[in-house]
Design an enzyme around this catalytic site. Structure first.
Site, PDB file in Angstrom:
ATOM      1  N   LEU A   1      39.458  20.807  48.024  1.00  0.00           N
ATOM      2  CA  LEU A   1      39.437  19.548  47.285  1.00  0.00           C
ATOM      3  C   LEU A   1      38.061  19.349  46.659  1.00  0.00           C
ATOM      4  O   LEU A   1      37.039  19.780  47.220  1.00  0.00           O
ATOM      5  CB  LEU A   1      39.793  18.382  48.211  1.00  0.00           C
ATOM      6  CG  LEU A   1      41.170  18.458  48.870  1.00  0.00           C
ATOM      7  CD1 LEU A   1      41.458  17.151  49.597  1.00  0.00           C
ATOM      8  CD2 LEU A   1      42.266  18.769  47.877  1.00  0.00           C
TER       9      LEU A   1
ATOM     10  N   GLY B   1      41.150  22.828  51.306  1.00  0.00           N
ATOM     11  CA  GLY B   1      42.282  22.641  50.394  1.00  0.00           C
ATOM     12  C   GLY B   1      42.773  23.948  49.794  1.00  0.00           C
ATOM     13  O   GLY B   1      43.966  24.094  49.511  1.00  0.00           O
TER      14      GLY B   1
ATOM     15  N   ASN C   1      38.337  23.991  57.369  1.00  0.00           N
ATOM     16  CA  ASN C   1      37.002  23.727  57.931  1.00  0.00           C
ATOM     17  C   ASN C   1      36.577  22.265  57.821  1.00  0.00           C
ATOM     18  O   ASN C   1      35.388  21.958  57.916  1.00  0.00           O
ATOM     19  CB  ASN C   1      35.970  24.611  57.223  1.00  0.00           C
ATOM     20  CG  ASN C   1      35.886  24.291  55.730  1.00  0.00           C
ATOM     21  OD1 ASN C   1      36.913  24.145  55.073  1.00  0.00           O
ATOM     22  ND2 ASN C   1      34.686  24.168  55.198  1.00  0.00           N
ATOM     23  N   GLU C   2      37.513  21.354  57.631  1.00  0.00           N
ATOM     24  CA  GLU C   2      37.173  19.945  57.377  1.00  0.00           C
ATOM     25  C   GLU C   2      36.209  19.341  58.397  1.00  0.00           C
ATOM     26  O   GLU C   2      35.304  18.589  58.040  1.00  0.00           O
ATOM     27  CB  GLU C   2      38.451  19.095  57.308  1.00  0.00           C
ATOM     28  CG  GLU C   2      39.224  19.229  56.000  1.00  0.00           C
ATOM     29  CD  GLU C   2      40.068  20.480  55.899  1.00  0.00           C
ATOM     30  OE1 GLU C   2      39.966  21.355  56.786  1.00  0.00           O
ATOM     31  OE2 GLU C   2      40.821  20.601  54.924  1.00  0.00           O
TER      32      GLU C   2
END
Ligand SMILES: CCCCCCCCC/C=C/C(=O)SCCNC(=O)CCNC(=O)[C@H](O)C(C)(C)COP(=O)(O)OP(=O)(O)OC[C@H]1O[C@@H](n2cnc3c(N)ncnc32)[C@H](O)[C@@H]1OP(=O)(O)O
Length: 279
Positions: A85, A130, A154-155
């Site tokens: 994202l 994303g 990996n957020e």
């Protein structure tokens, strides 16, 4: 975004006309019924609102054209499949923008996850967050054997959290325990590790990613379409319905979460760090 028809490039061989938009190149091969869809949003195919919108338009066009039964998703940018994202869409904007952006992220996932097309991810670059989610919506994932091309959700490393439908898509692919650990640690897997955990189905030399995708596609397209589509729907509908029945709540949840000062700060810091890295 308008769909522009471009003349076949010199030496493009087949008479197939390319079409697509500014950020999504579509190379259709009518003879085989396969189209290659390439993200072209340099430098890292970050999933901006424009790219998401163009992606949805191009996908819909291919789904509505009965000539096509399979689509290979890949990147036109060197070294990166997609950086995920677009962080600039989630920092320093207003709630209305966050809501619009998140609706487009949901829309892309919904369309990809239940697509009647055979979707194969030809992962020719780094595939975090994303970008990894897009590859997870496909029926099959092929990753180039390059240790620089890490893949994973990996957020948490950014101080944010993958929403439940990202989580569900990962669990449906690598199982609950592997997902629990990967999501909490924000794991980015090396190709060999990604293969081992089942995040990707094949790891091949970089220059064989597309040809491998084409041969795997032939195998999937040999199955009677309707039976395959009904089976795919049977496998995925419950997961999709979980979001469909609470889309607005999910948007509100995103807007309030991303608007928090602490979250905004960590995203700003993360973006700064990305920029410093070049220094
Ligand atoms: C609970 C429910 C609520 C929900 C809670 C919230 C929802 C959570 C879901 C979020 C999902 C996500 O995808 S969040 C996005 C996470 N993405 C990432 O962590 C990947 C970050 N990027 C990288 O690691 C690297 O860029 C990588 C992709 C490996 C490529 O490395 P390179 O060295 O080739 O390129 P870089 O020099 O790093 O980057 C080139 C330029 O692109 C920019 N750039 C890189 N990634 C970018 C990105 N994702 N968005 C914007 N810009 C990006 C850099 O700042 C540079 O800008 P200039 O310096 O100006 O050129």
């Amino acid at each position: 975004a308008t769909i522009r028809r471009t003349e076949p490039t010199a030496g493009s061989g087949d008479s197939a006309r390319r079409f697509g938009t500014q950020r999504v190149l579509v190379e259709p091969d009518a003879a085989s019924g396969v189209a290659v869809m390439k993200f072209k949003n340099p430098p890292v195919n970050s999933l901006s609102l424009e790219l998401l919108t163009e992606f949805i338009i191009s996908l819909e066009k291919l789904e509505n054209d009965k000539t096509f039964r399979g689509v290979i998703l890949t990147s036109d940018c060197p070294r990166v499949f997609s950086a995920g994202l677009d962080l600039t869409e989630m920092c320093g904007k207003n709630p209305a923008h966050y809501a619009e952006y998140w609706k487009a992220v949901q829309e892309l996932w919904l369309r990809l996850y239940l697509s009647n097309l055979v979707l194969i991810a030809a992962i020719n670059g780094a595939c975090p967050a994303g970008g990894c989610l897009i590859s997870l919506t496909c029926d099959y994932r092929i990753l180039a054997d390059n240790p620089k091309y890490l893949i994973g959700l990996n957020e948490t490393l950014l101080g944010i959290v993958a929403p439940f439908w990202f989580k569900d898509t990962l669990v449906n692919t690598i199982g609950h325990r592997a997902s629990e650990q990967a999501l909490q640690l924000g794991l980015l897997f090396l190709p060999a590790e990604a293969l081992q955990v089942g995040l990707v189905d094949q790891v091949v030399p970089e220059d064989q990613v597309l040809s491998t995708a084409l041969s795997v596609m032939a195998r999937w397209m040999a199955i009677p379409d309707h039976a395959r589509q009904l089976t795919k729907n049977m496998m995925r509908k419950t997961t999709v319905d979980r979001l469909v029945k609470q889309r607005d709540a999910d948007i509100q949840n995103f807007v309030s979460f991303i608007s928090r000062d602490s979250i905004q700060k960590s995203l700003q810091m993360y973006l700064e760090k990305l920029k410093q890295k070049k220094g």
